[in-house]
Design a protein around this motif. Structure first.
Motif, PDB file in Angstrom:
ATOM      1  N   ASN A  13     -12.806 -26.439  26.269  1.00  0.00           N
ATOM      2  CA  ASN A  13     -13.742 -27.414  26.772  1.00  0.00           C
ATOM      3  C   ASN A  13     -13.071 -28.002  28.292  1.00  0.00           C
ATOM      4  OD1 ASN A  13     -15.692 -28.176  24.567  1.00  0.00           O
ATOM      5  ND2 ASN A  13     -13.853 -27.665  23.516  1.00  0.00           N
ATOM      6  N   LEU A  14     -13.750 -27.488  29.232  1.00  0.00           N
ATOM      7  CA  LEU A  14     -13.282 -28.072  30.586  1.00  0.00           C
ATOM      8  C   LEU A  14     -14.176 -29.233  31.228  1.00  0.00           C
ATOM      9  CD1 LEU A  14     -12.069 -25.159  30.361  1.00  0.00           C
ATOM     10  CD2 LEU A  14     -11.971 -25.255  32.503  1.00  0.00           C
ATOM     11  N   MET A  15     -13.608 -30.473  31.499  1.00  0.00           N
ATOM     12  CA  MET A  15     -14.099 -31.408  32.081  1.00  0.00           C
ATOM     13  C   MET A  15     -14.217 -31.077  33.652  1.00  0.00           C
ATOM     14  SD  MET A  15     -13.729 -35.588  31.452  1.00  0.00           S
ATOM     15  CE  MET A  15     -12.600 -36.025  32.712  1.00  0.00           C
ATOM     16  N   VAL A  16     -15.188 -30.842  34.317  1.00  0.00           N
ATOM     17  CA  VAL A  16     -15.087 -30.259  35.681  1.00  0.00           C
ATOM     18  C   VAL A  16     -15.833 -31.720  36.410  1.00  0.00           C
ATOM     19  CG1 VAL A  16     -16.143 -28.906  37.487  1.00  0.00           C
ATOM     20  CG2 VAL A  16     -15.716 -28.192  35.237  1.00  0.00           C
ATOM     21  N   ALA A  65      -4.341 -33.545  26.998  1.00  0.00           N
ATOM     22  CA  ALA A  65      -5.111 -32.510  27.744  1.00  0.00           C
ATOM     23  C   ALA A  65      -4.074 -32.184  28.840  1.00  0.00           C
ATOM     24  CB  ALA A  65      -6.422 -33.016  28.051  1.00  0.00           C
ATOM     25  N   ALA A  66      -4.630 -31.002  29.290  1.00  0.00           N
ATOM     26  CA  ALA A  66      -3.771 -30.689  30.931  1.00  0.00           C
ATOM     27  C   ALA A  66      -5.006 -30.937  31.688  1.00  0.00           C
ATOM     28  CB  ALA A  66      -3.394 -29.306  30.889  1.00  0.00           C
ATOM     29  N   GLU A  67      -4.326 -31.210  33.103  1.00  0.00           N
ATOM     30  CA  GLU A  67      -5.155 -31.685  34.121  1.00  0.00           C
ATOM     31  C   GLU A  67      -4.814 -30.558  35.476  1.00  0.00           C
ATOM     32  OE1 GLU A  67      -7.092 -35.118  36.557  1.00  0.00           O
ATOM     33  OE2 GLU A  67      -4.878 -35.280  36.287  1.00  0.00           O
ATOM     34  N   PHE A  68      -5.760 -29.998  36.022  1.00  0.00           N
ATOM     35  CA  PHE A  68      -5.334 -29.152  37.333  1.00  0.00           C
ATOM     36  C   PHE A  68      -6.288 -30.140  38.441  1.00  0.00           C
ATOM     37  CE2 PHE A  68      -4.821 -26.155  34.018  1.00  0.00           C
ATOM     38  CZ  PHE A  68      -3.331 -25.670  34.104  1.00  0.00           C
ATOM     39  N   VAL A  69      -5.470 -30.154  39.665  1.00  0.00           N
ATOM     40  CA  VAL A  69      -6.127 -30.754  40.696  1.00  0.00           C
ATOM     41  C   VAL A  69      -6.103 -29.630  41.763  1.00  0.00           C
ATOM     42  CG1 VAL A  69      -6.213 -32.830  42.413  1.00  0.00           C
ATOM     43  CG2 VAL A  69      -5.601 -33.119  40.066  1.00  0.00           C
ATOM     44  N   VAL A  70      -7.152 -29.280  42.518  1.00  0.00           N
ATOM     45  CA  VAL A  70      -7.212 -28.462  43.409  1.00  0.00           C
ATOM     46  C   VAL A  70      -7.133 -28.989  44.930  1.00  0.00           C
ATOM     47  CG1 VAL A  70      -8.828 -26.423  44.302  1.00  0.00           C
ATOM     48  CG2 VAL A  70      -8.983 -27.448  41.964  1.00  0.00           C
ATOM     49  N   SER A  75       0.184 -22.439  32.911  1.00  0.00           N
ATOM     50  CA  SER A  75      -0.675 -22.075  31.838  1.00  0.00           C
ATOM     51  C   SER A  75      -0.899 -23.139  30.728  1.00  0.00           C
ATOM     52  CB  SER A  75      -0.006 -20.931  30.935  1.00  0.00           C
ATOM     53  OG  SER A  75      -0.054 -19.804  32.038  1.00  0.00           O
ATOM     54  N   VAL A  76      -2.012 -23.091  30.077  1.00  0.00           N
ATOM     55  CA  VAL A  76      -2.181 -23.811  28.903  1.00  0.00           C
ATOM     56  C   VAL A  76      -2.463 -22.858  27.686  1.00  0.00           C
ATOM     57  CG1 VAL A  76      -3.679 -25.556  27.735  1.00  0.00           C
ATOM     58  CG2 VAL A  76      -3.574 -25.716  30.500  1.00  0.00           C
ATOM     59  N   GLU A  77      -1.757 -23.012  26.455  1.00  0.00           N
ATOM     60  CA  GLU A  77      -1.636 -22.287  25.499  1.00  0.00           C
ATOM     61  C   GLU A  77      -2.929 -22.832  24.519  1.00  0.00           C
ATOM     62  OE1 GLU A  77       2.018 -21.586  23.997  1.00  0.00           O
ATOM     63  OE2 GLU A  77       2.880 -20.758  25.571  1.00  0.00           O
ATOM     64  N   ALA A  78      -3.624 -21.888  23.746  1.00  0.00           N
ATOM     65  CA  ALA A  78      -4.843 -22.577  23.062  1.00  0.00           C
ATOM     66  C   ALA A  78      -3.818 -23.095  21.896  1.00  0.00           C
ATOM     67  CB  ALA A  78      -5.605 -21.380  22.668  1.00  0.00           C
ATOM     68  N   PRO A 132      -9.009 -29.300  25.471  1.00  0.00           N
ATOM     69  CA  PRO A 132      -9.464 -29.831  26.583  1.00  0.00           C
ATOM     70  C   PRO A 132      -8.710 -29.705  27.861  1.00  0.00           C
ATOM     71  CG  PRO A 132      -8.602 -31.632  25.204  1.00  0.00           C
ATOM     72  CD  PRO A 132      -8.346 -30.253  24.357  1.00  0.00           C
ATOM     73  N   VAL A 133      -9.159 -29.592  28.908  1.00  0.00           N
ATOM     74  CA  VAL A 133      -8.456 -29.486  30.102  1.00  0.00           C
ATOM     75  C   VAL A 133      -9.571 -29.966  31.344  1.00  0.00           C
ATOM     76  CG1 VAL A 133      -7.892 -27.757  32.256  1.00  0.00           C
ATOM     77  CG2 VAL A 133      -7.541 -27.118  29.623  1.00  0.00           C
ATOM     78  N   THR A 134      -8.767 -30.768  32.137  1.00  0.00           N
ATOM     79  CA  THR A 134      -9.796 -31.490  33.256  1.00  0.00           C
ATOM     80  C   THR A 134      -9.485 -30.937  34.657  1.00  0.00           C
ATOM     81  OG1 THR A 134      -8.157 -33.493  33.764  1.00  0.00           O
ATOM     82  CG2 THR A 134      -9.736 -33.907  31.853  1.00  0.00           C
ATOM     83  N   LEU A 135     -10.528 -30.758  35.299  1.00  0.00           N
ATOM     84  CA  LEU A 135     -10.386 -30.450  36.819  1.00  0.00           C
ATOM     85  C   LEU A 135     -10.667 -31.325  37.761  1.00  0.00           C
ATOM     86  CD1 LEU A 135     -11.971 -26.639  36.598  1.00  0.00           C
ATOM     87  CD2 LEU A 135      -9.390 -27.309  36.134  1.00  0.00           C
TER      88      LEU A 135
END
Length: 533
Positions: A366-369, A452-457, A524-527, A414-417
């Protein structure tokens, strides 16, 4: 975004310059003396049986009225095929480009097959457009095993060449591109020599509909951006610079000079230009007088993507009483506004939509964009800790609702971008560490696991915040596991049922149209294990 510096107190359209433009863009087509397709083509918002295809008829991209120099109600033919040679055309039709839409054409396709590529093109005034490629999504219950996608943000035209877009188009083979905001910049042009690589020319500040349209026209005429749009569907949200720097809801950064009623009118024109110039599904985006860009995409059973609007519905900026221009959005973390439960980042209607979607989600990921940093960030100063409030930091109670609901809803992985910050970040999100309570409780995550993990571009071109200042703050911010503001680029993601691999892709020099590509960092994020591996 206004770049955050150390707090001081307490508180030409240049097609000829294109390097290595993919053949997909020109497709062997002959250009007319006055090319109606200066803006290229794009697809977007894919679903299992279709997607949107877009172009804009604008032979004169600098036309002062913003209409692109095209006649009104110009007939435009379109074709969709199962092969790039158009031997198996599966749908075709005719529409018109209208001044009402600034010359833009949106066609919402349906009746196609799921999870496969299609090719499309337009024809106007006897001229074929470039050929674009799009993908339909898998059926919602399809047991998909993997997908690759990319994300980009913050492309200031004057601050560099769009080489990152060129590499995304030529080398990634992604199924879709997430545009996380600041697709254009609305402000005045930079003086020559002030970090300016190329110029807006005579296109003024974007503060009315015509000038917003002209900014988009300049961007869409860039061959690297055209190549990316022709290569893969786009899923776009906005941040602030599509409208005005650092605005929040109906509150502008300029306060008394541009009060809410006047700013709301300007914002409506900015939103209209965004909708005209993006391959969005108009039947959903324009609902009466409302412009709604939050939406959801499923990639089979593998992933749910929730695309959010982080600007339109926000409460007024936090802690503005007594602020001076030097401090901007910096404040102490004990400001009462931060704990006000009536303040919202997403707006309560969008919050309910998001949380209801989480309650129903059966996706593996589940990605929160969205547009802005979720993780807290505290800066230590001689006068005490301060935070930057133009992110989720300015909405402490709303952020706790968000993280609490991630847990209570039981959503998987969950992962946020996010974008906006002109820098790469890899973060863990914790319920127990809240920057807004730093002054009271100190730094204590109580040994808890991440939510959750978060990646910022990082940005495509926009200059980053001061690297040394941020790195000095990292010992007080262990939730941030990687930070880099010195490199421009994008992020590439490979998702499987077992893991999500993220790569920070950087270009060698934004001032070099021949910039090369390299991998700066991988995580990486592991399921089944929230947070970064």
């Amino acid at each position: 975004m206004t770049l955050l510096h150390a707090p001081t107190g307490r508180r030409s359209f240049l097609l000829g310059a294109a390097i290595g433009v993919p053949a997909l863009l020109t497709g062997g087509r002959a250009l007319a003396a006055s090319d109606p397709f200066t803006q290229g083509v794009a697809s977007g918002d894919p679903w299992p049986d279709g997607f949107v295809i877009w172009t804009r008829i604008a032979p004169d991209i600098t036309a002062p009225d913003g209409l692109g120099g095209a006649p009104d109600n110009l007939p435009v033919r379109w074709e969709v095929a199962e092969d790039d040679g158009f031997r198996r055309i599966v749908q075709a039709g005719e529409t018109v480009s209208r001044h009402l839409m600034g010359g833009a054409v949106h066609v919402e396709l349906a009746g196609l097959k799921p999870d496969r590529p299609y090719w499309y093109r337009f024809n106007a005034q006897g001229v074929n457009s470039a050929i674009g490629r799009a993908w339909t999504t898998p059926l919602p219950d399809a047991p998909v095993q993997s997908v690759r996608f990319t994300a980009a943000t913050c492309s200031h035209y004057e601050q560099g060449w769009f080489s990152a877009y060129r590499h995304m188009a030529a080398e990634e083979e992604s199924r879709f591109t997430l545009f996380l905001g600041d697709y254009i910049y609305e402000g005045a042009g930079r003086p020559e020599g002030d970090g300016r690589v190329r110029s807006y020319g005579d296109i003024p500040v974007a503060d009315n509909l015509a000038n917003y349209r002209r900014r988009y026209a300049l961007h869409h005429a860039d061959p690297d951006l055209q190549a990316l749009h022709a290569a893969a569907p786009a899923l776009a949200i906005w941040d602030d610079h599509e409208t005005m720097n650092d605005y929040s809801g109906i509150w502008s950064q300029e306060g008394e000079r541009l009060p809410p009623a006047a700013f709301a009118y300007r914002r409506a024109n900015a939103y209209r230009a965004f909708v005209e110039n993006m391959p969005l599904r108009l039947s959903r985006t324009w609902q009466g007088t409302r412009t709604t860009i939050f939406r959801r995409m499923h990639w089979g059973t593998l992933a749910q993507f929730d695309l959010l609007d982080g600007r339109q519905y926000r409460s007024a900026p936090a802690c503005t009483a007594g602020l001076d221009s030097a401090r901007g959005h910096m404040t102490a973390p004990d400001c009462p506004d931060l704990e006000d439960p009536a303040r919202t980042f997403l707006g309560f209607e969008q919050e309910r939509w998001l949380y209801d979607g989480w309650q129903r989600s059966s996706a593996r990921w589940n990605l929160m964009v969205q547009n802005l940093l979720v993780a807290p960030m505290v800066f230590d100063t001689p006068d005490g800790p301060v935070i930057w409030t133009d992110t989720w930091n300015g909405f402490g109670t709303a952020r706790r609702r968000l993280l609490d609901t991630m847990v209570s809803s039981g959503i998987a992985n969950p992962v946020t971008l996010a974008g906006d910050y002109h820098s790469f970040w890899c973060n863990n999100l914790y319920r127990g560490f809240d920057a807004n309570r730093f002054a009271v409780d100190g730094l204590n995550m109580h040994g808890e696991a991440p939510v959750a993990a978060e990646f910022v571009v990082s940005s495509v071109t926009s200059s980053g915040p001061p690297q040394d200042f941020y790195r000095r703050a990292m010992p007080n911010n262990p939730q941030i596991t990687f930070f880099d503001s010195e490199h421009r680029g994008y992020m590439s993601f490979d998702m499987t049922a077992d893991r999500l691999d993220a790569r920070c892709m950087t270009i060698s020099d934004k001032a070099d149209p021949r910039a090369t590509l390299s991998v700066l960092h991988q995580r990486s994020v592991e399921a089944g294990r929230p947070g970064l591996a």
